[in-house]
Design a protein around this motif. Sequence first.
Motif, mmCIF file in Angstrom:
data_model
loop_
_atom_site.group_PDB
_atom_site.id
_atom_site.type_symbol
_atom_site.label_atom_id
_atom_site.label_comp_id
_atom_site.label_asym_id
_atom_site.label_seq_id
_atom_site.Cartn_x
_atom_site.Cartn_y
_atom_site.Cartn_z
ATOM 1 N N GLY A 1 -27.743 -9.588 -6.822
ATOM 2 C CA GLY A 1 -27.077 -9.110 -5.707
ATOM 3 C C GLY A 1 -25.521 -8.725 -5.549
ATOM 4 N N VAL A 2 -24.996 -8.743 -6.551
ATOM 5 C CA VAL A 2 -23.510 -8.256 -6.738
ATOM 6 C C VAL A 2 -23.079 -7.467 -7.739
ATOM 7 N N ARG A 3 -22.459 -6.011 -7.306
ATOM 8 C CA ARG A 3 -22.326 -5.063 -8.220
ATOM 9 C C ARG A 3 -20.680 -5.095 -8.744
ATOM 10 N N ARG A 4 -20.312 -4.490 -9.473
ATOM 11 C CA ARG A 4 -19.129 -4.004 -9.631
ATOM 12 C C ARG A 4 -18.819 -2.845 -10.176
ATOM 13 N N ILE A 5 -17.681 -2.144 -9.668
ATOM 14 C CA ILE A 5 -17.035 -0.879 -9.912
ATOM 15 C C ILE A 5 -15.738 -0.991 -10.582
ATOM 16 N N GLU A 6 -15.471 -0.429 -11.458
ATOM 17 C CA GLU A 6 -14.142 -0.075 -12.038
ATOM 18 C C GLU A 6 -13.809 1.276 -11.867
ATOM 19 N N ALA A 7 -12.614 1.669 -11.341
ATOM 20 C CA ALA A 7 -12.269 2.796 -11.044
ATOM 21 C C ALA A 7 -10.685 2.989 -11.482
ATOM 22 N N ALA A 8 -10.107 4.096 -11.394
ATOM 23 C CA ALA A 8 -8.799 4.416 -11.568
ATOM 24 C C ALA A 8 -8.208 5.609 -10.555
ATOM 25 N N THR A 9 -6.837 5.607 -10.559
ATOM 26 C CA THR A 9 -6.456 6.629 -9.569
ATOM 27 C C THR A 9 -5.054 7.143 -10.276
ATOM 28 N N HIS B 1 0.819 -1.068 0.070
ATOM 29 C CA HIS B 1 0.089 -0.105 -0.009
ATOM 30 C C HIS B 1 0.719 1.284 -0.126
ATOM 31 N N VAL B 2 0.197 2.469 -0.303
ATOM 32 C CA VAL B 2 0.977 3.861 -0.329
ATOM 33 C C VAL B 2 1.264 4.043 1.151
ATOM 34 N N SER B 3 2.244 5.008 1.266
ATOM 35 C CA SER B 3 2.655 5.395 2.495
ATOM 36 C C SER B 3 1.848 6.431 3.080
ATOM 37 N N ARG B 4 1.215 7.180 2.263
ATOM 38 C CA ARG B 4 0.040 8.265 2.740
ATOM 39 C C ARG B 4 -0.939 8.346 1.884
ATOM 40 N N THR B 5 -1.962 9.043 2.171
ATOM 41 C CA THR B 5 -3.146 8.707 1.243
ATOM 42 C C THR B 5 -2.937 9.536 0.169
ATOM 43 N N GLY B 6 -2.342 10.773 0.376
ATOM 44 C CA GLY B 6 -2.067 11.671 -0.930
ATOM 45 C C GLY B 6 -1.351 10.926 -1.762
ATOM 46 N N ASP B 7 -0.491 9.911 -1.762
ATOM 47 C CA ASP B 7 -0.004 9.277 -2.757
ATOM 48 C C ASP B 7 -0.814 8.406 -3.716
ATOM 49 N N ILE B 8 -1.922 8.404 -3.569
ATOM 50 C CA ILE B 8 -3.169 7.819 -4.382
ATOM 51 C C ILE B 8 -3.132 9.052 -5.438
ATOM 52 N N GLY B 9 -3.399 10.176 -5.132
ATOM 53 C CA GLY B 9 -3.298 11.179 -6.130
ATOM 54 C C GLY B 9 -4.792 11.609 -6.403
ATOM 55 N N SER B 10 -5.570 10.809 -7.012
ATOM 56 C CA SER B 10 -7.122 11.093 -7.280
ATOM 57 C C SER B 10 -7.612 9.826 -7.647
ATOM 58 N N PHE B 11 -9.169 9.767 -7.672
ATOM 59 C CA PHE B 11 -9.722 8.555 -7.651
ATOM 60 C C PHE B 11 -10.964 8.980 -8.364
ATOM 61 N N VAL B 12 -11.204 8.040 -9.391
ATOM 62 C CA VAL B 12 -12.338 8.363 -10.266
ATOM 63 C C VAL B 12 -13.108 6.941 -10.560
ATOM 64 N N ILE B 13 -14.397 7.053 -10.451
ATOM 65 C CA ILE B 13 -15.127 5.682 -11.015
ATOM 66 C C ILE B 13 -15.375 5.858 -12.597
ATOM 67 N N VAL B 14 -15.100 4.582 -12.978
ATOM 68 C CA VAL B 14 -15.147 4.760 -14.523
ATOM 69 C C VAL B 14 -16.554 3.944 -14.878
ATOM 70 N N SER B 15 -16.887 2.943 -14.320
ATOM 71 C CA SER B 15 -18.167 2.138 -14.453
ATOM 72 C C SER B 15 -18.735 1.572 -13.215
ATOM 73 N N GLU B 16 -19.793 1.261 -13.417
ATOM 74 C CA GLU B 16 -20.551 0.531 -12.339
ATOM 75 C C GLU B 16 -21.754 -0.314 -12.854
ATOM 76 N N GLY B 17 -21.850 -1.563 -12.569
ATOM 77 C CA GLY B 17 -22.642 -2.333 -13.123
ATOM 78 C C GLY B 17 -22.889 -3.642 -12.409
ATOM 79 N N ALA B 18 -23.917 -4.543 -12.692
ATOM 80 C CA ALA B 18 -24.095 -5.892 -12.132
ATOM 81 C C ALA B 18 -23.135 -6.883 -12.688
ATOM 82 N N VAL B 19 -23.051 -7.870 -12.068
ATOM 83 C CA VAL B 19 -22.053 -9.063 -12.452
ATOM 84 C C VAL B 19 -22.843 -10.374 -12.064
ATOM 85 N N ALA B 20 -23.786 -10.301 -10.950
ATOM 86 C CA ALA B 20 -24.523 -11.513 -10.601
ATOM 87 C C ALA B 20 -25.611 -10.628 -9.671
#
Length: 880
Positions: free
Chosen positions: A701-709, A680-699
């Motif tokens: 009662g189960v959802r899936r998020i794809e994201a980037a940092t 993991h990162v040493s500090r949360t700021g090392d992540i830089g930024s976070f954005v959700i690219v997509s959200e949908g169902a996979v089964a």
Amino acid sequence: MASLNDIRTAFLDFFRSKGHQIMASSPLVPQNDPTLMFTNAGMVQFKNVFTGAQTPPEPPRAVTSQKCVRAGGKHNDLDNVGYTARHHTFFEMLGNFSFGDYFKAEAISHAWELLTRVFGIDAAKLIVTVYHTDEEARGLWRKIAGLSDDRIISIPTNDNFWSMGDTGPCGPCSEIFYDHGEHIWGGVPGSAEEDGDRWIEIWNLVFMQFERHADGSQTSLPKPSIDTGMGLERVSAVLQGVHDNYDIDLFRTLIAASESLTGVKAEGDQRASHRVIADHIRASSFLIADGVTPSNEGRGYVLRRIMRRAMRHAHMLGASEPLLHRLAPVLIQEMGGAYSELRRAEAFITSTLEQEEVRFRRTLGRGLSLLDEESAALSQGQELSGQAAFQLYDTYGFPVDLTQDVLRARGIGVDMAGFHAAMDEQKALARAAWSGSGAAGTDAVWLSLKDQYGGSEFLGYGQDEASGQVLAIVVDGAEIGELSAGQEGELVFNQTPFYAESGGQAGDKGKIQFDTGAIFEVYDTQKRAGTIHGHKGRLIQGHIKVGDAASLTIDLDRRTAIRANHSATHLLHAALQNVLGPHVTQKGSLVEAERLRFDFAHGCGLTRSEIDAIEAEVNAVIRQNTKATTRLMTPDEAIEEGAMALFGEKYGDEVRVLAMGRKLNQTPKSYSVELCGGTHVSRTGDIGSFVIVSEGAVAAGVRRIEAATGQAALDHLKGEAAIARAAAEPLKAQLPDLPARIEALMGERKRLEKELTDAKQKLALGGSGDGAKAVEEINGIKLDARILDGIGAKDLRPMVNEAIQKLGQGVVAYIACADGKAAIAVASTIASVSAVDLVKAGVFAMGGQGGGGRPDFAQGGAPTDAQAAAGLEAVMQAMA
């Protein structure tokens, strides 16, 4: 009266006093046996120890209360549950184990002491069995327990000889039976009445002393071992003075809760339903807590069968609302003290049960109606067709077991051969049959290396490169001594900075430079036998052999991106729970350099405002730039401090606890605290930024998020901004004004489309077209009949309705022609003239297949407009 919880504790404490280590129950999903669907016996977690593939614990004796499920595959008791006194889908197996330490004498002595002195069972009510050739065990029972020969029964069948498989460890058994009294029918083991319920087996002692070979011969094991199993529910019935397992305290509590919620007593025909519900809520809750979710295949299908069987019985009791999720807290109150995973997963258990029951209730009524229709003509002894059973499964989600259960009361069976034949025809549907857990089997070479070296020391939490020495080279599942340029293989080092794939985090890539000048390119790192890091790759130059020293260097840029994505998944998990609710639990993840993927339990799609709120929370914690801290502690200590653990995982004696960020409500508590062995990162700021690219169902009662940092997140946002600018430029609009400009254009388009439609209609109505008359009379009935060119079928109905209102009494018949096709609509306000008859006449004349509607309005169509005039003429003739 001792409670079930007291009895379990007394068993474990007794064997601890005899030098046994209390080992936690392994999860219901086997960790090292791909041949099993579920853990079904206490010895499963020790299988590799008994075969010699794994080093025994120290001291070499253990005691457990093992969670077991027998509801699928070879061991399937599901059909009997609720109708017998001792069948369960879930049960607890108490067992003591000796791994080459003590043997028969101590095992018999411990068992007799526990039963007669600690538990206080009357020795006169106990008898034992031995394998017919095991004179040693017979003599020990006489000596230790003082049993006479008539109370030591020889059994010549395999019922008293245990084996792990066709080959491998095996040995004779000695079973202990309890006499529930002569008022109950039944005889001793081996007698003609042995299937009765008077004499009940409560404990089985397995004396593992031989190894069976492929030719059927047996040789003595160098270190004989002990494996015992005692059903907690059975011994609890004995100690609580009841004959039926469902009369013990745990089930009395669950059944009482079921009675209270349904308002129906557990009497008569309703008794079995309450028992099914009580048993199945226990099995379902434990399976969900161990990471199984309902689905249409594998373990998830078995869970769904169990849940839906209970749900149907709740329906039979008249429960008008979902029931099982309201029983889960009662079970957790009873068993959560011994199995903390139930408490940790309570929100997930209750939400999963409720969601599944809501789904099932939507289809239950329709499914039962179809079953009633299909089986109405059947009588006792007949079978429902396999095709009908499959339709219930395919269309209504009825497991075939449920169909069998419904019909059992009427004595009707199910044509299972036909069911499976129908299943084969629908190859897109998953089969219920199980072919193994899907996990990789335990490889002897890796277990051997683990025994030799104890595993690789991982240095990657604080180092990106390190020196190491080759301990082994593995190619195609076998150890070799050296590797030449161009060859691929898997290298094992005494220590390494390379992270091995686990917990959803991808394994490291990089380069290994040997002191000899050889270079090995690593394209993946995998964890073998639980603790060994296997560096998979190709020797691109030189020659290496076991014992060579090298410098190991990871791909740092890739690792940095992976660290950021992995840490972001932890923040995402916390944000999901904060925004959506505590029921959200992780169902899987993938952390790579380019992206992160996070699967979680939730019953519906996320709204835009929810996605925005989740992104905002994660980025707020990133901006805190607080230090990420890790601590080593026991799993219980970690969970006590609020750390989230993944359900179904079996943790070691020590775990890493990662804490990141501060809660956003200004409290000093950490925002995210989880058990995790990843980097993991040493500090949360090392992540830089976070954005959700997509959200949908996979089964379900189960959802899936794809994201980037970091840079990937920035690139994604820049890409979306470029698209917005490209849209704004031809409109000569500033970006902030773009939504309003697009909305205005859409409004203008709708206005123009309406004007165009109105113009087309006016043009079409301007003349009768193709010689058709506008308004005339036929047999004294006014008729407005026209062919409308360029008018689509969707515009025909409003035009006809408007025309009949203007005409008043009479008939309107319009044929629209557009894109080479014809559509006809007829309206009639004359009772003697049916619009349906006129439409059919017109359609047939145009080469169509008919139409339909009401006597006052009907529609139809034809594949071509070539015969539109003939169609209109046919309408007129039908009125003549």
